[in-house]
Design an enzyme around this catalytic site. Structure first.
Site, mmCIF file in Angstrom:
data_model
loop_
_atom_site.group_PDB
_atom_site.id
_atom_site.type_symbol
_atom_site.label_atom_id
_atom_site.label_comp_id
_atom_site.label_asym_id
_atom_site.label_seq_id
_atom_site.Cartn_x
_atom_site.Cartn_y
_atom_site.Cartn_z
ATOM 1 N N GLU A 199 0.854 -1.194 0.000
ATOM 2 C CA GLU A 199 0.000 0.000 0.000
ATOM 3 C C GLU A 199 0.882 1.232 0.000
ATOM 4 O O GLU A 199 1.851 1.319 0.756
ATOM 5 C CB GLU A 199 -0.905 0.005 1.238
ATOM 6 C CG GLU A 199 -1.728 1.268 1.404
ATOM 7 C CD GLU A 199 -2.531 1.279 2.694
ATOM 8 O OE1 GLU A 199 -2.822 2.378 3.195
ATOM 9 O OE2 GLU A 199 -2.864 0.184 3.208
ATOM 10 N N GLU A 246 -2.690 11.823 2.707
ATOM 11 C CA GLU A 246 -3.448 11.288 3.837
ATOM 12 C C GLU A 246 -3.099 12.028 5.122
ATOM 13 O O GLU A 246 -1.953 12.379 5.370
ATOM 14 C CB GLU A 246 -3.142 9.798 4.025
ATOM 15 C CG GLU A 246 -3.950 9.175 5.156
ATOM 16 C CD GLU A 246 -3.586 7.726 5.392
ATOM 17 O OE1 GLU A 246 -4.472 6.931 5.706
ATOM 18 O OE2 GLU A 246 -2.378 7.392 5.261
#
Length: 307
Positions: A216, A221
């Protein structure tokens, strides 16, 4: 409500080194909006607003035209010097790589190329991800007349304490992933505005169906009222981030193994307070790029303004 500025995920990395790569079918790109607390409130109406496109390859038309012009001129020069390609390369060791656009997501058909996730939130956020029809009907996704794609988390539904405790009623939100899959490439996202504020958790990231074995990469974020973007990596055992290393920012974690420390991951936090949150939006957003090839994974806040 309690607002925390630390997330389980890591931080950010950037590097000036960009290399040539090709695209294959492996990895999804995802955009999602997750509510963490009872009252998920969108600040300034802030869902994701893509200024013009989320592009794979090249974003700005002017830059793309310039790249094509350079490529064409180089081709003509090489053709005019038949048999002298090797000497030409030696005289220009720092020649820039020309990227060819493989896919561009933009305009009125932006959401046609994405799948809408409708299962329960894997991170246990207080959201119910809705399908495409529900998202359009309730104004959670739309494209403006000038071509800006928008994604929102619901900020109208009233949730009671009982609703939350029993999870009988959750806040409608959106999580989408590309229909196409990619393995290696240059991925560019132009963001005009992104959510921030207590209980929000926006993200732009890549993974595959076999998580965590396929890894990932979190490109954009953070949570709540954080003011700096975080880029992080989540892998299986054996992957670590070198610190100090060839990047700008502060490493907050060096062990990328998802099984370590509750899946904190490894990553770097951007030193700029204009890379996320209120200042990012006030300055008109910015451009993020992620280059992934067999040599490295690099994330660049290429168009993010200075604080």
């Amino acid at each position: 409500m309690l607002c925390e500025t630390q997330t389980r995920h890591g931080d950010r990395k950037r590097s000036p080194k960009w290399r040539r790569t090709t695209a294959y079918a492996v990895t999804f790109l995802l955009l999602e909006l997750t509510a963490l607390q009872v009252d998920a409130r969108v600040v300034d109406g802030g869902g994701f607003a893509a200024r013009g496109s989320a592009a794979l390859g090249d974003l700005y038309k002017r830059s793309w035209e310039a790249a094509k012009s350079v490529a064409l001129n180089t081709k003509r020069l090489l053709e005019s010097r038949s048999g002298q390609t090797q000497s030409f390369e030696k005289r220009t060791p720092h020649n820039k790589t020309v990227w060819v656009s493989a896919k561009t997501y933009q305009g009125p058909n932006f959401f046609d190329e994405w799948d809408f996730f409708t299962s329960s939130d894997p991170t246990n956020g207080l959201v119910q991800y809705v399908d495409r029809n529900a998202a359009i009907t309730n104004g959670l996704v739309y494209v403006t007349e000038d071509g800006k794609a928008n994604m929102h988390v619901d900020n109208k539904t009233l949730l009671t304490e009982q609703d939350v405790l029993t999870r009988s009623k959750l806040r409608p939100s959106v999580r989408i992933s590309t229909k196409a899959k990619y393995n290696h490439g240059l991925y560019i996202l132009d963001v005009a505005k992104a959510p921030y504020g207590c209980s929000t958790w926006p993200a732009y990231w890549s993974t595959n169906s076999n998580w965590p074995n396929d890894g990932e990469i979190d490109i954009i974020e953070n949570v709540h009222t954080s003011s700096s973007n975080q880029v992080s990596w989540h892998t299986t055992a054996g992957c670590v981030l070198t610190s100090p290393g060839n990047y700008t920012g502060t490493a907050s974690g060096t062990i990328c193994d998802h099984a370590y420390n509750f899946n904190t991951g490894c990553g770097i936090v951007d030193p700029s307070i204009a890379s996320f949150g209120a200042t990012f939006n006030e300055k008109g957003g910015g451009v993020y790029a992620m280059k992934w090839d067999s040599n490295s994974i690099d994330v660049c806040a290429c168009g993010v303004p200075s604080p």
